[in-house]
Design an enzyme around this catalytic site. Structure first.
Site, PDB file in Angstrom:
ATOM      1  N   LYS A  60     -40.399  10.555   6.314  1.00  0.00           N
ATOM      2  CA  LYS A  60     -38.975  10.650   6.659  1.00  0.00           C
ATOM      3  C   LYS A  60     -38.701  11.676   7.750  1.00  0.00           C
ATOM      4  CE  LYS A  60     -37.079   8.482   2.703  1.00  0.00           C
ATOM      5  NZ  LYS A  60     -35.841   8.054   2.145  1.00  0.00           N
TER       6      LYS A  60
ATOM      7  N   LYS B 218     -41.979  -1.232   3.523  1.00  0.00           N
ATOM      8  CA  LYS B 218     -41.117  -1.283   2.335  1.00  0.00           C
ATOM      9  C   LYS B 218     -39.716  -1.790   2.685  1.00  0.00           C
ATOM     10  CE  LYS B 218     -38.685   2.359   0.247  1.00  0.00           C
ATOM     11  NZ  LYS B 218     -38.500   3.615  -0.445  1.00  0.00           N
TER      12      LYS B 218
ATOM     13  N   LYS C 235     -33.247   0.654   2.003  1.00  0.00           N
ATOM     14  CA  LYS C 235     -31.811   0.591   2.207  1.00  0.00           C
ATOM     15  C   LYS C 235     -31.339   1.523   3.314  1.00  0.00           C
ATOM     16  CE  LYS C 235     -31.074   3.068  -2.154  1.00  0.00           C
ATOM     17  NZ  LYS C 235     -31.106   4.496  -1.951  1.00  0.00           N
TER      18      LYS C 235
END
Ligand code: ATP
Ligand code: LTN
Length: 328
Positions: free
Chosen positions: A111, A194, A197
């Site tokens: 991230k 993956k 969202k």
């Protein structure tokens, strides 16, 4: 009865990945465990969120928990931010974990990749210690999560063991529970990534509150290989394997049963069947969601849930403060 605990962040739109990797397990397991499922809203603010949006997503997540079949009589549902003991224990655990171990967290690495140090919050870095607090505050035995969260549960085990060794037996050592089917649902356009969202990939991602007909189009347009054989092979046929996982999890059939069912079919026929399964699932979930969100059920459930969560957490925090020397 053993205890189960898990949570989901109210960021972005919830996806089919969140449902199959996490929520479905919570529902399936609530009969066999004393369950605690919360909204991880403190984790949500590790990145900036618009205030009204965060509030709306928080309510939506609770409504989706309920619409998916979580039963407040069996599962205590609560908001993390309404239980300050999470923050209290989080700090103590932060002081009992090391920069070296946080540096090894692959989610943080992913991230923060390609971002400047001035764009990554300290919260994003230390959030696994708050997650550890979420779990061990309740002496949870099992933590159902998708595979991407397994490393954080392993860190939790290490921190809990270290605390127990240093201060005396205090915490249960939790086990991660990773679903057999649905541990990782992949992006429909990029089936090695993956389904997420918070990534900007609307065509690759099915969200739980989206128009079911749009979801049908996304399934029909999913990227696959071209050999037209419905066989599970994640390495060489990631796209078709991902659709098989989705179909298998939603229809409660095994992958072997799915292979047999479609052994004489082509990709077009199979995709139609997957699309129909997804569509029916969304229609059913959304009609339940709408009834719940139009009622006062979300508040009633959260008001009840927080009372129970606080009582358990307070007792554990008192014990921790006593052992660490933070009481009078
Ligand atoms: P982000 O996409 O921003 O990383 P996230 O969806 O992983 O967020 P959460 O919403 O907190 O983060 O995840 C809730 C649960 O859903 C976790 O247990 C996670 O492992 C699971 N999950 C999320 N995406 C998937 C997926 N594509 N397949 C299976 N499980 C998933
Ligand atoms: N970190 C998780 C959400 C989360 C969680 C937890 C899951 C926060 N606290 C405790 C299980 C148990 C995530 O980002 N998916």
């Amino acid at each position: 009865m053993k205890r189960l605990l898990s949570g989901i962040k109210p960021t972005g739109e919830l996806t089919l990945g969140n449902y199959l990797g996490a929520i479905k397990q919570f529902v399936d397991m609530q009969n066999d465990y004393e369950s605690f499922i919360f909204v991880a809203n403190l984790h949500a603010i590790t990145v900036y969120n618009d205030k009204e949006e965060l509030k709306k997503r928080t309510r939506d997540l609770v409504a989706i928990y309920l619409a998916s079949g979580l039963d407040p009589k069996k599962t205590t549902i609560f908001l993390q931010s309404e239980n300050n003991y999470h923050n209290n224990l989080g700090w103590v655990l932060e002081c009992n974990s090391y920069i070296g171990e946080l540096n090894r967290m692959t989610q943080f690495k992913d991230k923060s990749k390609n971002k400047s140090a001035n764009a990554i919050t300290c919260g994003l870095y230390t959030y696994p210690t708050l997650m550890a607090a979420d779990i061990i505050l309740y002496d949870a035995d099992v933590v159902p999560v998708g595979i991407d969260q397994k490393q954080h549960v392993e860190l939790t085990r290490n921190i809990a063991e270290r605390f127990n060794n240093r201060y005396g037996e205090t915490f249960k050592i939790p086990e991660p529970f990773i679903p057999k089917t649905g541990e990782k649902i992949y992006d429909l356009q990029n089936p090695t990534k993956k389904m997420s969202k918070t990534e900007d990939n609307p065509k690759g991602c099915i969200t739980l509150l989206e128009d079911p007909d749009k979801a049908v189009k996304k399934i029909m347009g999913a990227v696959t290989d071209s050999d037209n054989q419905i066989k599970y092979d994640l390495q060489n046929k990631p796209g078709i394997s991902n659709l098989m996982t989705i179909y298998s999890a939603l229809s409660n059939k095994t992958i072997a049963e799915v292979e047999t069912e479609f052994k004489d079919s082509n990709y077009g026929t199979f995709k139609k069947a997957v699309a129909e399964e997804v569509k029916q699932f969304l229609i059913d979930l959304q009609s339940k969601y709408q009834k719940i969100i139009d009622s006062n059920m979300v508040d009633t459930v959260l008001d009840e849930g927080i009372k129970k969560a606080r009582t358990i957490a307070q007792a554990k925090l008192n014990e921790v403060y006593e052992k660490v020397g933070l009481s009078r």
